[in-house]
Scaffold this active site. Structure first.
Site, mmCIF file in Angstrom:
data_model
loop_
_atom_site.group_PDB
_atom_site.id
_atom_site.type_symbol
_atom_site.label_atom_id
_atom_site.label_comp_id
_atom_site.label_asym_id
_atom_site.label_seq_id
_atom_site.Cartn_x
_atom_site.Cartn_y
_atom_site.Cartn_z
ATOM 1 N N ALA A 207 0.855 -1.191 0.000
ATOM 2 C CA ALA A 207 0.000 0.000 0.000
ATOM 3 C C ALA A 207 0.885 1.233 0.000
ATOM 4 O O ALA A 207 1.720 1.392 0.889
ATOM 5 C CB ALA A 207 -0.914 0.002 1.218
ATOM 6 N N HIS A 208 0.714 2.078 -1.003
ATOM 7 C CA HIS A 208 1.550 3.278 -1.042
ATOM 8 C C HIS A 208 0.883 4.472 -1.727
ATOM 9 O O HIS A 208 1.384 5.585 -1.639
ATOM 10 C CB HIS A 208 2.871 2.980 -1.765
ATOM 11 C CG HIS A 208 2.734 2.872 -3.254
ATOM 12 N ND1 HIS A 208 2.281 1.737 -3.879
ATOM 13 C CD2 HIS A 208 2.975 3.780 -4.244
ATOM 14 C CE1 HIS A 208 2.260 1.930 -5.178
ATOM 15 N NE2 HIS A 208 2.666 3.152 -5.431
ATOM 16 N N ARG A 209 -0.239 4.264 -2.398
ATOM 17 C CA ARG A 209 -0.823 5.370 -3.152
ATOM 18 C C ARG A 209 -1.460 6.396 -2.218
ATOM 19 O O ARG A 209 -1.991 6.050 -1.164
ATOM 20 C CB ARG A 209 -1.857 4.847 -4.155
ATOM 21 C CG ARG A 209 -1.231 4.073 -5.296
ATOM 22 C CD ARG A 209 -2.229 3.743 -6.387
ATOM 23 N NE ARG A 209 -1.595 2.982 -7.455
ATOM 24 C CZ ARG A 209 -0.920 3.535 -8.471
ATOM 25 N NH1 ARG A 209 -0.814 4.849 -8.551
ATOM 26 N NH2 ARG A 209 -0.358 2.774 -9.390
ATOM 27 N N ARG A 242 7.194 5.922 2.009
ATOM 28 C CA ARG A 242 6.203 6.998 2.205
ATOM 29 C C ARG A 242 5.027 6.513 3.054
ATOM 30 O O ARG A 242 4.441 7.286 3.808
ATOM 31 C CB ARG A 242 5.722 7.557 0.866
ATOM 32 C CG ARG A 242 4.798 6.669 0.077
ATOM 33 C CD ARG A 242 4.500 7.273 -1.298
ATOM 34 N NE ARG A 242 4.017 8.635 -1.193
ATOM 35 C CZ ARG A 242 2.746 8.962 -0.952
ATOM 36 N NH1 ARG A 242 1.863 8.003 -0.774
ATOM 37 N NH2 ARG A 242 2.372 10.212 -0.898
ATOM 38 N N ASP A 286 -2.460 -1.801 -3.843
ATOM 39 C CA ASP A 286 -2.964 -0.662 -4.608
ATOM 40 C C ASP A 286 -1.991 -0.324 -5.737
ATOM 41 O O ASP A 286 -2.039 0.747 -6.327
ATOM 42 C CB ASP A 286 -3.222 0.560 -3.715
ATOM 43 C CG ASP A 286 -1.974 1.052 -2.989
ATOM 44 O OD1 ASP A 286 -0.874 0.519 -3.240
ATOM 45 O OD2 ASP A 286 -2.094 1.970 -2.160
#
Length: 378
Positions: A207-209, A242, A286
């Site tokens: 998950a990073h978006r 991030r 994602d």
């Protein structure tokens, strides 16, 4: 004289898509010369260098563009690439890959220098202009001269946008070329033993978006999802820098790390991550590329997005778009567990490990002949 090709990469997804280029595009017998430039968009060891080492890739030119805002980064890439072309390698064709800032910057620089641009992974569309990648894809295709297409949707979009068919090439997916080419190394990865995992009895998540992790509400929802999954399975979460930063920012890091059976790692090397995809019960993500990799492996993939630029993974593959809502996710997970999830899935057309060969064939059989600067017309 050879027909000089310059491929521009900048991020991990780019690196994965060009591992076979040197083998097939640097061929004196075909009049082809290939060089690789790395912009520096992904700049640290875990995000870049380890991939070059595993793939035995050595960029011929490094722009070393430092971290900065997208505008500054794109501008510096354009300036650096112009210098490489003017002083070190007078390319006849620029190959750009995917949809990252390096892709857009390189296509703009080449266009302004009157050098033909070929876009690898052309025509993909999510129709979501809030995604920076969608803007990059659209502009790159608008100024490209040649289009290498991975799936039918890409072809259909380009036709609808008025692109010339004689400059479009349905070649397949170069990311799959890498999976096929490095299968022995993937199989040999010790990652399963490292974390004490059993095949088919763990879940993999990324998950990073921004839509997933950039606000506290989304992170709390993600925590609920993680707790639900870990109630049944170990969950491996290679956390993006991030994403970790957002957990820290919203003071949720301790809560994340307190969850039992959650295995948090940093960004993984390619072989380890691909081994986990292959052996997992299912994948929750994602990401874009993971949708393709899971489809090739025929591993169920639940994608936490309202759209995808890779619809082949849904139409024929193992991927499904799922709202970021716990009850819906649990319903789709139940379908995976009871064997009713996408039982007719298959691997898309031309995802066979030979896409790079088709790119080389297209360049030698068509592009060199169409291009006024081609070797054939010198």
């Amino acid at each position: 004289m050879s027909f000089k090709i310059l491929t521009v990469v900048g991020t991990r997804p780019n690196f994965i898509k060009v591992t076979q280029f040197a083998q097939h595009l640097n061929d004196e017998s075909k009049g082809l010369q290939h060089r690789l430039v790395h912009t520096g968009q992904h700049y640290d060891t875990k995000m870049a260098q380890v991939f070059f080492e595993q793939f035995n890739l050595e960029p011929d030119f490094w722009l070393n563009v430092p971290p900065s805002s997208p505008n500054t980064q794109i501008a510096k890439i354009m300036i650096g690439l112009e210098e490489v072309i003017q002083t070190q390698y007078a390319a006849d064709l620029i190959l750009v890959v995917g949809d990252v800032n390096s892709t857009l910057a390189a296509s703009l620089a080449a266009h302004k220098m009157n050098i033909p641009v070929a876009h690898v992974e052309s025509g993909l569309r999510s129709f979501d202009r809030s995604m920076p990648e969608e803007i990059n894809r659209m502009i790159t295709d608008e100024i490209s001269d040649y289009y290498f297409v991975t799936e039918q949707s890409g072809w259909d979009h380009l036709i609808k946008e008025g692109k010339q068919e004689d400059k479009m090439f349905f070649v397949g997916n170069t990311m799959i070329d890498t999976l096929v080419g490095f299968e022995p190394q993937i199989q040999a990865s010790p990652i399963m033993e490292t974390y004490g995992l059993t095949s088919g009895e763990f879940v993999l998540m990324t998950a990073h978006r921004p839509a997933t992790v950039d606000h506290k509400e989304g992170l709390k929802r993600l925590l609920d999802v993680i707790r639900s999954i870990t109630a049944k399975y170990p969950l491996v979460f290679p956390i993006h820098p991030r994403t970790l930063n957002r957990f820290e920012k919203f003071e949720l890091e301790a809560e994340l790390k307190s969850i039992d059976r959650l295995i948090i790692t940093g960004p993984m090397d390619y072989f380890a991550f691909q081994k986990l995809i292959k052996e997992s019960r299912y994948v929750l993500t994602d990401s874009g590329g993971i949708q393709e990799e899971t489809t090739f492996r025929q591993v169920p993939c639940l994608t936490l997005r309202p759209n995808t630029e890779r619809p082949a993974t849904i139409d024929v593959g193992t991927n499904e778009l799922v709202p970021f809502e716990l009850d819906v996710l649990l319903e789709r997970i139940a379908a995976i567990e009871n064997g009713t999830y996408k039982v007719q899935s298959r691997i898309p057309k031309l995802w066979d490990g030979r896409a790079t060969e088709r790119i080389a064939e297209a360049i030698t059989q068509k592009i060199m002949r169409q291009n006024d600067l081609s070797y054939a017309r010198r």
